[in-house]
Write a protein that holds these residues in place. Structure first.
Motif, PDB file in Angstrom:
ATOM      1  N   GLU A   1       1.317  -1.514  -0.329  1.00 55.51           N
ATOM      2  CA  GLU A   1       0.197   0.246  -0.215  1.00 55.51           C
ATOM      3  C   GLU A   1       0.634   1.222  -0.002  1.00 55.51           C
TER       4      GLU A   1
ATOM      5  N   ASP B   1      -5.232   2.557  -1.583  1.00 56.85           N
ATOM      6  CA  ASP B   1      -6.304   3.226  -0.820  1.00 56.85           C
ATOM      7  C   ASP B   1      -6.856   4.644  -1.124  1.00 56.85           C
TER       8      ASP B   1
ATOM      9  N   HIS C   1      -5.439   7.598  -0.329  1.00 59.31           N
ATOM     10  CA  HIS C   1      -3.177   8.254  -0.554  1.00 59.31           C
ATOM     11  C   HIS C   1      -3.334   8.730  -1.735  1.00 59.31           C
TER      12      HIS C   1
ATOM     13  N   HIS D   1      -8.087  -0.117  -0.322  1.00 60.58           N
ATOM     14  CA  HIS D   1      -8.785   0.522   1.575  1.00 60.58           C
ATOM     15  C   HIS D   1     -10.193   1.574   0.443  1.00 60.58           C
TER      16      HIS D   1
ATOM     17  N   ASP E   1     -10.772   0.923   4.545  1.00 59.53           N
ATOM     18  CA  ASP E   1     -10.058   1.801   5.429  1.00 59.53           C
ATOM     19  C   ASP E   1     -10.629   2.891   5.764  1.00 59.53           C
TER      20      ASP E   1
HETATM   21 MN    MN Z   1      -5.220   2.349   4.180  1.00 56.14          MN
END
Ligand code: MN
Ligand code: RM4
Ligand code: MN
Length: 431
Positions: free
Chosen positions: A219, A254, A257, A281, A327
């Motif tokens: 990730e 994610d 991100h 995520h 997440d």
């Molecule tokens: Mn994450």
């Protein structure tokens, strides 16, 4: 059905809601039929959609400034699993939980497995944590874990990952997600090339320790806690690492991100095209890694991501197997309600993506008809698919309106009595 506090009969207790839903569903099915879409096929697709719940998002999260827990929050892994099972019961789409180690490290595997069995829950990817020092840990990750110039610190971080893999094996997980906070805050602090090579070497050792049927998810994240140069900063770095490890290593996206304005659906398409999309995520953000409810800020982006996914799914890309995970950090909302809302948003985005006629879209792309190509996507996106996802939930034994049923059940109030706050909070402060 999972043994939670909401009896199955309660899901069926609202005849007026059911009747209104039946009318809405048949109206929509009729409309979709005129457009060549079979509603039942979309419902069946939504019924197949599953997403893993993060163990760390069942209790209130925090920011670096504070945390405001609510009454009746889970204090133990068992209690988190009970809440997760409830989210699954109401949505029919969240049958697995993803554990963060050591935040939710099982103490007694037999007991945890028995709880999982009783609750009808499975275990998704296990998550390591070398972004904090744990009590009793001998060496500090202050200046990095896998990237650290100290071989002893790197060894400690590798050992932690081997331990996480063992936990995953005990529980029947089939993946490990590695997110590293490693990076630097100031130019000169760290060798940009050397740190990346050290991360790669450590990951190779972790990869070699995973069972053959496991996947290793890498990730990336652009910044925070490192504010100058994060080692696994972007999907390019993540891809280089995944490629250097081997076939079972893939990139995890994610949604929070990415630097502002990054075209995430394009990243998804690139990774899908080369078989390196490991999973997601899900969350949403306005500025950075905000960990807000999926679909709350940029629902069209979520739809466009799912469009890429459904395209690949329907084209039967041989390696198509994304792990869907959530997440999020719930600072203000009741975590169960936030997760119910999230699953619903994901189900809606997925259902909308199934409304797109790929043949029609390809035709407009080939003839260069920009307006009609865009309209093909917009038409699907603008369709109110709530009756389709409600029907999918009902057919999986869940609720037409999960949040309404949750609120009417009094679950949280009951838990507030059963779960008085622990003396010191067991819940992590999510980054
Ligand atoms: Mn994450
Ligand atoms: C990070 C990242 C990881 C999560 C931690 C808690 O920002 O998103 O996936 O495990 O937070
Ligand atoms: Mn994050």
């Amino acid at each position: 059905m999972a043994l939670t506090n909401i009896a199955s009969s309660e899901l069926q207790r609202y005849p007026e809601v059911e009747a209104a839903h039946d009318r809405d569903f048949s109206d929509l099915a009729e409309r979709l039929q005129r457009e060549g879409v079979v509603a039942d096929a979309v419902v069946a697709a939504v019924q197949r959609f599953e997403v893993a719940l993060p163990s760390w998002a069942l209790a209130t999260g925090g920011t670096r400034f504070g945390r405001f827990p609510g009454p009746g929050e889970p204090r133990t892994l068992r209690e988190k699993m009970e809440d997760a099972a409830l989210v699954h019961q109401l949505t029919g789409a969240a049958p697995r939980i993803s554990l963060h180690i050591p935040w939710d490290e099982p103490k007694d595997f037999d007991a945890v497995r028995a709880d999982a069995e009783r609750l009808g829950l499975g275990f998704d990817a296990v998550n390591s944590n070398t972004f904090q020092d744990q009590p009793g840990q001998s060496l500090s990750y202050k200046l990095g874990s896998f990237s650290n110039p100290s071989a002893a610190i790197r060894r400690q971080a590798i050992e932690h990952h081997l331990h996480v893999i063992e936990i995953g094996k005990e529980l029947g997980a089939e993946a490990i997600t590695v997110w590293l906070a490693d990076g630097s805050n100031y130019p000169g602090q760290m060798s940009l090339r050397g740190s990346f090579e050290r991360v790669r070497d450590c990951l190779q050792e972790v990869y070699a320790a995973t069972p053959n049927e496991w996947r290793v998810f890498i990730e990336h994240k652009p910044y925070e806690p490192a504010f100058y140069a994060t080692v696994v900063q972007d999907w390019g770095s993540s891809l280089v690492l995944a490629q250097s490890l081997g076939e079972r290593a893939q990139c995890l996206v994610d949604l929070g991100h990415h630097l502002p304005n990054t075209n995430i659906e394009l990243v998804v398409a690139r990774l899908l095209g080369i078989g390196k999309l490991g999973g997601f995520h899900f969350n949403d953000s306005k500025y950075g890694d905000d960990d807000l409810t999926a679909g709350s800020i940029k629902p069209y982006v979520l739809f466009l991501i799912f469009h890429e996914l459904v395209l690949a799914e329907r084209e039967r890309l041989p390696w198509f197997n994304p792990a869907y995970m959530i997440d999020q950090s719930h600072n203000l909302k009741d975590p169960i309600e936030a997760l119910l809302q999230t699953v619903d948003q994901l189900q809606q985005a997925y259902a909308k993506a199934w409304l797109v006629s790929h043949e029609t879209l390809a035709g407009f792309q080939d003839s260069g008809d920009v307006i009609m190509a865009e309209r093909t996507l917009k038409r699907a996106y603008e369709t109110d698919v709530r009756p389709l996802v409600a029907e999918a939930r009902r057919r999986r034994g869940g609720a037409l309106d999960p949040i309404a049923v949750f609120r009417a059940s009094g679950y949280r109030a009951q838990k507030a009595v059963e779960r008085p706050p622990a003396p010191t909070s067991a819940a992590p402060t999510h980054l």
